[in-house]
Design a protein around this motif. Structure first.
Motif, PDB file in Angstrom:
ATOM      1  N   GLY A 166       2.522   4.237   1.256  1.00 54.56           N
ATOM      2  CA  GLY A 166       2.819   4.631   2.629  1.00 54.56           C
ATOM      3  C   GLY A 166       3.549   3.573   3.430  1.00 54.56           C
ATOM      4  O   GLY A 166       4.030   3.844   4.528  1.00 54.56           O
ATOM      5  N   GLU A 167       3.662   2.354   2.883  1.00 57.89           N
ATOM      6  CA  GLU A 167       4.327   1.265   3.611  1.00 57.89           C
ATOM      7  C   GLU A 167       5.835   1.266   3.326  1.00 57.89           C
ATOM      8  O   GLU A 167       6.375   0.351   2.702  1.00 57.89           O
ATOM      9  CB  GLU A 167       3.716  -0.086   3.233  1.00 57.89           C
ATOM     10  CG  GLU A 167       2.325  -0.304   3.766  1.00 57.89           C
ATOM     11  CD  GLU A 167       1.821  -1.715   3.519  1.00 57.89           C
ATOM     12  OE1 GLU A 167       1.445  -2.384   4.507  1.00 57.89           O
ATOM     13  OE2 GLU A 167       1.787  -2.152   2.357  1.00 57.89           O
ATOM     14  N   SER A 219      -4.551  10.307   0.079  1.00 57.96           N
ATOM     15  CA  SER A 219      -4.888   8.906   0.321  1.00 57.96           C
ATOM     16  C   SER A 219      -3.824   8.144   1.103  1.00 57.96           C
ATOM     17  O   SER A 219      -4.050   7.015   1.514  1.00 57.96           O
ATOM     18  CB  SER A 219      -5.116   8.193  -1.025  1.00 57.96           C
ATOM     19  OG  SER A 219      -6.167   8.804  -1.741  1.00 57.96           O
ATOM     20  N   ALA A 270       5.738   8.235   8.535  1.00 51.74           N
ATOM     21  CA  ALA A 270       5.155   9.309   9.349  1.00 51.74           C
ATOM     22  C   ALA A 270       6.256  10.161   9.974  1.00 51.74           C
ATOM     23  O   ALA A 270       6.171  11.399   9.996  1.00 51.74           O
ATOM     24  CB  ALA A 270       4.268   8.707  10.436  1.00 51.74           C
ATOM     25  N   SER A 324       0.849  -1.192   0.000  1.00 58.37           N
ATOM     26  CA  SER A 324       0.000   0.000   0.000  1.00 58.37           C
ATOM     27  C   SER A 324       0.884   1.242   0.000  1.00 58.37           C
ATOM     28  O   SER A 324       2.021   1.213   0.493  1.00 58.37           O
ATOM     29  CB  SER A 324      -0.909   0.022   1.228  1.00 58.37           C
ATOM     30  OG  SER A 324      -1.897  -0.971   1.132  1.00 58.37           O
ATOM     31  N   ASP A 372       3.121   4.501   7.426  1.00 54.23           N
ATOM     32  CA  ASP A 372       3.537   3.690   8.553  1.00 54.23           C
ATOM     33  C   ASP A 372       4.432   4.553   9.448  1.00 54.23           C
ATOM     34  O   ASP A 372       4.643   5.734   9.173  1.00 54.23           O
ATOM     35  CB  ASP A 372       4.249   2.421   8.078  1.00 54.23           C
ATOM     36  CG  ASP A 372       5.526   2.690   7.279  1.00 54.23           C
ATOM     37  OD1 ASP A 372       6.017   3.847   7.302  1.00 54.23           O
ATOM     38  OD2 ASP A 372       6.044   1.768   6.626  1.00 54.23           O
ATOM     39  N   ARG A 392      -1.555   6.534   3.819  1.00 52.38           N
ATOM     40  CA  ARG A 392      -1.653   6.145   5.224  1.00 52.38           C
ATOM     41  C   ARG A 392      -0.267   5.705   5.664  1.00 52.38           C
ATOM     42  O   ARG A 392       0.101   4.537   5.548  1.00 52.38           O
ATOM     43  CB  ARG A 392      -2.661   5.007   5.404  1.00 52.38           C
ATOM     44  CG  ARG A 392      -4.081   5.425   5.073  1.00 52.38           C
ATOM     45  CD  ARG A 392      -5.062   4.307   5.297  1.00 52.38           C
ATOM     46  NE  ARG A 392      -6.422   4.719   5.002  1.00 52.38           N
ATOM     47  CZ  ARG A 392      -7.481   3.934   5.082  1.00 52.38           C
ATOM     48  NH1 ARG A 392      -7.337   2.666   5.460  1.00 52.38           N
ATOM     49  NH2 ARG A 392      -8.689   4.388   4.801  1.00 52.38           N
TER      50      ARG A 392
END
Length: 293
Positions: free
Chosen positions: A58-59, A89, A97, A56, A93, A91
């Motif tokens: 962001g991973e 969109s 972050a 995904s 990790d 997200r």
């Protein structure tokens, strides 16, 4: 030899995959669920030297884990990740972050540059996305059967100044010009959407300013549009390299655009033969300009 391929959307990842395989590389594909074409699975099914891992957006930690597991020490990014995806969109990790919190500005160059540094710190070198595709880079000079006319050349000259200024702020890399006036500037929506927006605006101007008796347009701007696409002043060839494909030519035709200017040596032209054939058939002039233009 192993190559890690971080695959975004479009045909770019497939072109790079084929080129790397032709040079004897085994390829470990990190496919982004929100972006990568699922066809990548079919391509891997017929070649034991291609491995696909789906992640995904962001991973970042998972990406590093996959490359370490596969003993990947060299990687390349190919294919776009839509700017609005990156900033809406995603997200992240914990690793991404933390990276985002430390960015001075959250533009794509800053973000991808930071990701490249994290990969480098983990022993994974991110190389230029044009490494295997240099024959696809735009050449300098006119590449179509028709040369730009004098009005189009003036549009290019004006547009280059505007586009390079906009690109310097990492807003976009394309401007649309008519009669030495800027009709549209690319932002997060991308090149093709900016061209479509310019075409729609010109049609609106014609409808609003047309001569009711003769039915002829009375706009002071000429209907034909010139597209000027540039690389960033300090373009990092590892990611976000300017790309033109057949879809851009089709979009230009619908918008009434007659001329396309790109930066020679820093813009990839996908499916070049078909692209030029389509442009010639539509009477579109394509020119590659050098840095000193």
């Amino acid at each position: 030899m192993k190559l890690g391929l971080i695959a975004g959307n479009g045909r770019f990842p497939f072109l790079l995959l084929d080129a790397a395989r032709a040079q004897g590389f085994s390829v470990v594909v990190a496919a982004i669920r929100q972006e990568t074409d699922p066809e990548i699975n079919h391509r891997a099914a017929g070649d034991e030297k291609i491995t696909v891992h789906w992640l995904s957006l962001g991973e970042l930690s998972r990406l590093i884990e996959v490359f370490h597991q596969e003993d990947v020490k060299m990687a390349v990014m190919a294919g776009q990740v839509k700017h609005k995806q990156i900033f809406s969109s995603i997200r992240p990790d914990w690793r991404l972050a933390k990276l985002l919190m430390n960015l001075r500005t959250r533009n794509t160059d800053m973000l991808l540059g930071a990701v490249a540094k994290v990969l480098g710190d983990e022993g994974i070198e991110l190389i230029s996305s044009t490494t295997f595709l240099e024959p696809l880079l735009a050449s300098e000079g006119v590449m179509t059967s028709r040369e730009p006319d004098e009005d189009e050349r003036r549009n290019i000259e004006y547009g280059l100044g505007v586009a390079r200024g906009v690109a310097g702020f990492d807003i976009g890399q394309t401007v649309v010009v008519a009669a030495q006036a800027c009709v549209a500037v690319e932002a997060m929506e991308g090149t093709d959407a900016a061209i479509e927006r310019a075409g729609a605006l010109m049609r609106t101007l014609e409808q609003e300013t047309g001569d009711e008796e003769s039915g002829e347009p009375a706009s002071t701007l000429e209907r034909k549009l010139t597209i000027v696409k540039v690389a960033k002043p300090k373009q990092d060839m590892r990611f976000d390299v300017p790309v033109i494909g057949i879809q851009t030519i089709e979009t230009m035709i619908r918008a009434g655009a007659t001329c396309l200017s790109v930066e020679a040596g820093r813009t990839l032209l996908f499916d070049r033969d078909n692209l030029m054939t389509r442009a010639n058939a539509a009477g579109i002039a394509i020119v590659g300009v050098g840095r000193g233009y």
